[in-house]
Design a protein around this motif. Structure first.
Motif, PDB file in Angstrom:
ATOM      1  N   GLU A  45      -5.759   3.975 -33.056  1.00  0.00           N
ATOM      2  CA  GLU A  45      -6.581   3.069 -32.242  1.00  0.00           C
ATOM      3  C   GLU A  45      -7.195   1.964 -33.091  1.00  0.00           C
ATOM      4  O   GLU A  45      -7.322   0.831 -32.640  1.00  0.00           O
ATOM      5  CB  GLU A  45      -7.697   3.842 -31.529  1.00  0.00           C
ATOM      6  CG  GLU A  45      -7.206   4.831 -30.505  1.00  0.00           C
ATOM      7  CD  GLU A  45      -6.770   6.163 -31.125  1.00  0.00           C
ATOM      8  OE1 GLU A  45      -7.120   6.453 -32.301  1.00  0.00           O
ATOM      9  OE2 GLU A  45      -6.056   6.906 -30.441  1.00  0.00           O
ATOM     10  N   GLU A  48      -4.366  -0.529 -33.832  1.00  0.00           N
ATOM     11  CA  GLU A  48      -4.025  -1.277 -32.624  1.00  0.00           C
ATOM     12  C   GLU A  48      -5.094  -2.319 -32.305  1.00  0.00           C
ATOM     13  O   GLU A  48      -4.779  -3.447 -31.925  1.00  0.00           O
ATOM     14  CB  GLU A  48      -3.828  -0.311 -31.456  1.00  0.00           C
ATOM     15  CG  GLU A  48      -2.571   0.524 -31.614  1.00  0.00           C
ATOM     16  CD  GLU A  48      -2.536   1.755 -30.727  1.00  0.00           C
ATOM     17  OE1 GLU A  48      -3.509   1.994 -29.964  1.00  0.00           O
ATOM     18  OE2 GLU A  48      -1.537   2.499 -30.792  1.00  0.00           O
ATOM     19  N   GLN A  51      -4.663  -5.177 -34.693  1.00  0.00           N
ATOM     20  CA  GLN A  51      -3.546  -6.039 -34.305  1.00  0.00           C
ATOM     21  C   GLN A  51      -3.947  -6.986 -33.179  1.00  0.00           C
ATOM     22  O   GLN A  51      -3.572  -8.159 -33.196  1.00  0.00           O
ATOM     23  CB  GLN A  51      -2.355  -5.195 -33.863  1.00  0.00           C
ATOM     24  CG  GLN A  51      -1.585  -4.592 -35.009  1.00  0.00           C
ATOM     25  CD  GLN A  51      -0.339  -3.889 -34.546  1.00  0.00           C
ATOM     26  OE1 GLN A  51      -0.391  -3.078 -33.629  1.00  0.00           O
ATOM     27  NE2 GLN A  51       0.782  -4.188 -35.161  1.00  0.00           N
ATOM     28  N   GLN A  52      -4.695  -6.489 -32.209  1.00  0.00           N
ATOM     29  CA  GLN A  52      -5.145  -7.336 -31.107  1.00  0.00           C
ATOM     30  C   GLN A  52      -6.038  -8.454 -31.620  1.00  0.00           C
ATOM     31  O   GLN A  52      -5.899  -9.612 -31.212  1.00  0.00           O
ATOM     32  CB  GLN A  52      -5.895  -6.508 -30.067  1.00  0.00           C
ATOM     33  CG  GLN A  52      -5.013  -5.588 -29.264  1.00  0.00           C
ATOM     34  CD  GLN A  52      -5.815  -4.690 -28.331  1.00  0.00           C
ATOM     35  OE1 GLN A  52      -7.033  -4.617 -28.409  1.00  0.00           O
ATOM     36  NE2 GLN A  52      -5.113  -4.003 -27.442  1.00  0.00           N
TER      37      GLN A  52
END
Length: 67
Positions: A45, A48, A51-52
């Motif tokens: 998480e 991720e 990355q966002q």
């Protein structure tokens, strides 16, 4: 949260436990060899989310360049 440090030998011997600590408990880990950092292990998480944020920053920079 301060990451735990593991050597590559620790990782080989206890990969399942280290992955569980990272995934379930959310504990980041530093993987070292001969005292030098090779990699960081973080919950999926976290990566991720990173990355966002990187994609958003990249998009914002592209919009500024176009202006």
């Amino acid at each position: 949260m301060e990451p735990r440090t593991y050597t590559t030998i620790d990782l080989r011997k206890g990969m399942g436990e280290i992955l569980d600590r990272t995934r379930i408990a959310g504990e980041p880990a530093v993987i070292t060899r001969k005292g030098k950092t090779l990699a960081y292990l973080v919950p999926a998480e976290w990566f991720e989310h990173y990355q966002q944020l990187a994609e958003q920053a990249s998009g914002a920079a592209g919009k500024q360049d176009a202006a």
